[in-house]
Design an enzyme around this catalytic site. Structure first.
Site, mmCIF file in Angstrom:
data_model
loop_
_atom_site.group_PDB
_atom_site.id
_atom_site.type_symbol
_atom_site.label_atom_id
_atom_site.label_comp_id
_atom_site.label_asym_id
_atom_site.label_seq_id
_atom_site.Cartn_x
_atom_site.Cartn_y
_atom_site.Cartn_z
ATOM 1 N N LEU A 25 0.811 -1.205 0.000
ATOM 2 C CA LEU A 25 0.000 0.000 0.000
ATOM 3 C C LEU A 25 0.850 1.263 0.000
ATOM 4 O O LEU A 25 0.558 2.232 -0.709
ATOM 5 C CB LEU A 25 -0.945 0.001 1.207
ATOM 6 C CG LEU A 25 -1.838 1.241 1.370
ATOM 7 C CD1 LEU A 25 -2.791 1.388 0.191
ATOM 8 C CD2 LEU A 25 -2.612 1.162 2.687
ATOM 9 N N ASP A 74 14.664 2.263 10.274
ATOM 10 C CA ASP A 74 13.882 1.521 11.250
ATOM 11 C C ASP A 74 13.164 2.554 12.113
ATOM 12 O O ASP A 74 13.815 3.342 12.815
ATOM 13 C CB ASP A 74 14.801 0.644 12.116
ATOM 14 C CG ASP A 74 14.036 -0.271 13.050
ATOM 15 O OD1 ASP A 74 12.860 0.022 13.360
ATOM 16 O OD2 ASP A 74 14.611 -1.281 13.500
ATOM 17 N N TYR A 169 -3.001 -5.840 17.485
ATOM 18 C CA TYR A 169 -3.033 -5.070 16.244
ATOM 19 C C TYR A 169 -4.211 -4.104 16.252
ATOM 20 O O TYR A 169 -4.068 -2.915 15.947
ATOM 21 C CB TYR A 169 -3.135 -6.007 15.045
ATOM 22 C CG TYR A 169 -3.282 -5.290 13.716
ATOM 23 C CD1 TYR A 169 -2.172 -4.782 13.054
ATOM 24 C CD2 TYR A 169 -4.538 -5.106 13.134
ATOM 25 C CE1 TYR A 169 -2.305 -4.109 11.839
ATOM 26 C CE2 TYR A 169 -4.683 -4.439 11.926
ATOM 27 C CZ TYR A 169 -3.565 -3.946 11.285
ATOM 28 O OH TYR A 169 -3.699 -3.275 10.097
ATOM 29 N N LYS A 173 -4.201 0.087 16.172
ATOM 30 C CA LYS A 173 -4.824 0.936 15.160
ATOM 31 C C LYS A 173 -5.830 1.910 15.782
ATOM 32 O O LYS A 173 -6.003 3.038 15.293
ATOM 33 C CB LYS A 173 -5.483 0.082 14.077
ATOM 34 C CG LYS A 173 -4.469 -0.683 13.224
ATOM 35 C CD LYS A 173 -3.464 0.261 12.566
ATOM 36 C CE LYS A 173 -2.510 -0.454 11.641
ATOM 37 N NZ LYS A 173 -1.557 0.466 10.979
ATOM 38 N N ILE A 202 -7.563 -5.437 2.312
ATOM 39 C CA ILE A 202 -6.871 -5.172 1.053
ATOM 40 C C ILE A 202 -6.149 -6.443 0.614
ATOM 41 O O ILE A 202 -5.475 -7.087 1.430
ATOM 42 C CB ILE A 202 -5.820 -4.051 1.211
ATOM 43 C CG1 ILE A 202 -6.415 -2.832 1.920
ATOM 44 C CG2 ILE A 202 -5.254 -3.655 -0.145
ATOM 45 C CD1 ILE A 202 -5.381 -1.773 2.269
ATOM 46 N N THR A 204 -3.178 -7.884 -0.612
ATOM 47 C CA THR A 204 -1.747 -7.636 -0.788
ATOM 48 C C THR A 204 -1.025 -8.980 -0.738
ATOM 49 O O THR A 204 -1.639 -10.022 -0.478
ATOM 50 C CB THR A 204 -1.204 -6.728 0.330
ATOM 51 O OG1 THR A 204 -1.378 -7.409 1.595
ATOM 52 C CG2 THR A 204 -1.943 -5.396 0.368
#
Length: 265
Positions: A25, A74, A169, A173, A202, A204
């Site tokens: 993305l 990084d 996760y 977000k 998405i 990917t």
């Protein structure tokens, strides 16, 4: 891009950074910014970008008169991050935008998640995004032109994904969405806008690899949104240009949710 039609979408003369842009993305959105006239620096942890990178860089110079650069960074190494961002801004005498797309994912149940794994998730997805935004904002303030910062969040920051076990996760977000609101508040007086994009599922390379492990998701996940399909990385190109350009000049502290209606049921 022609300045004769919709000039507010032009990014001509702008210098924009995109973290996590070695592939996926981030790289797709970087290409859109190039087409709109920006000079773009892709930042990523990988020693070298994906094979898709060089053709896009060549096209940027040949067709758009812009440049796509790569810097290995990084986002957890704050001193290095500030040095790289500072050098880029000094070279151009300005810094106009950021898309913070660097992030990691881990699917582990809440009862089995280790503190080390949770801390790693938050270090990259929250602290890394925060420190990247901070490094860019310092340069925007230094050169006095203001700018636009876009953080890549997720619909997972607003809803719990049915059947997808990613507690850390999703929490990360949600933190990104709230972080953007607070940065928008603090940096608004410097003419710096901060918004988020919350994509849905998405397709990917990472997701395709996930389908190998969980083939049933290829069939079930599209049924969870109102359009009945997955999204593609290129469907977020316009959002990137919109949020980085003058077309969104009065938009800050907002979340642009693009999830096919997944969370609107």
């Amino acid at each position: 891009m022609s300045t004769k039609s919709l000039p507010e979408f032009s990014l001509s003369g702008k210098v924009i950074l995109v973290s996590g842009a070695a592939r996926g993305l981030g790289l797709t959105q970087a290409e859109a910014l190039l087409e709109a006239g920006a000079t773009v620096y892709a930042l990523d942890l990988l020693p070298a970008p994906s094979p898709d990178f060089e053709p896009i860089a060549a096209r940027a110079e040949k067709e758009f008169g812009t440049r796509l650069h790569y810097r290995q960074v990084d986002v957890r190494e704050v001193e290095q991050l500030n040095s790289v961002v500072g050098d880029i801004a000094a070279e151009h005498g300005r810094l106009d935008g950021l898309i913070a797309a660097a992030g990691i994912q881990q699917e582990t149940s809440a009862l089995e998640y280790t503190a080390a794994d949770a801390n790693r998730m938050f270090e990259v997805n929250v602290t890394g995004v925060f420190m990247t935004s901070q490094a860019v904002a310092k340069q925007m303030i230094k050169y006095g032109n203001g700018g636009s910062i876009v953080l890549i969040a997720s619909m997972s920051g607003s809803v719990a994904n049915k059947g997808l076990i990613c507690p850390a996760y999703n929490a990360s977000k949600a933190a990104v969405i709230q972080l953007a609101r607070n940065l928008a508040m603090e940096w608004g007086p410097h003419n710096i806008r901060v918004n988020t994009i919350s994509p849905g599922y998405i397709v990917t390379a990472m997701v395709e690899a996930l389908f190998v492990r969980y083939p049933e998701r290829r069939e079930t996940w599209p049924k969870d949104n109102m359009l009945g399909r997955f999204s593609r990385p290129d469907e977020y190109r316009g959002a990137a240009v919109f949020l980085l350009s003058g077309a969104s000049s009065f938009m800050t502290g907002a979340d642009l949710r693009m999830d096919g209606g997944h969370s609107a049921w």
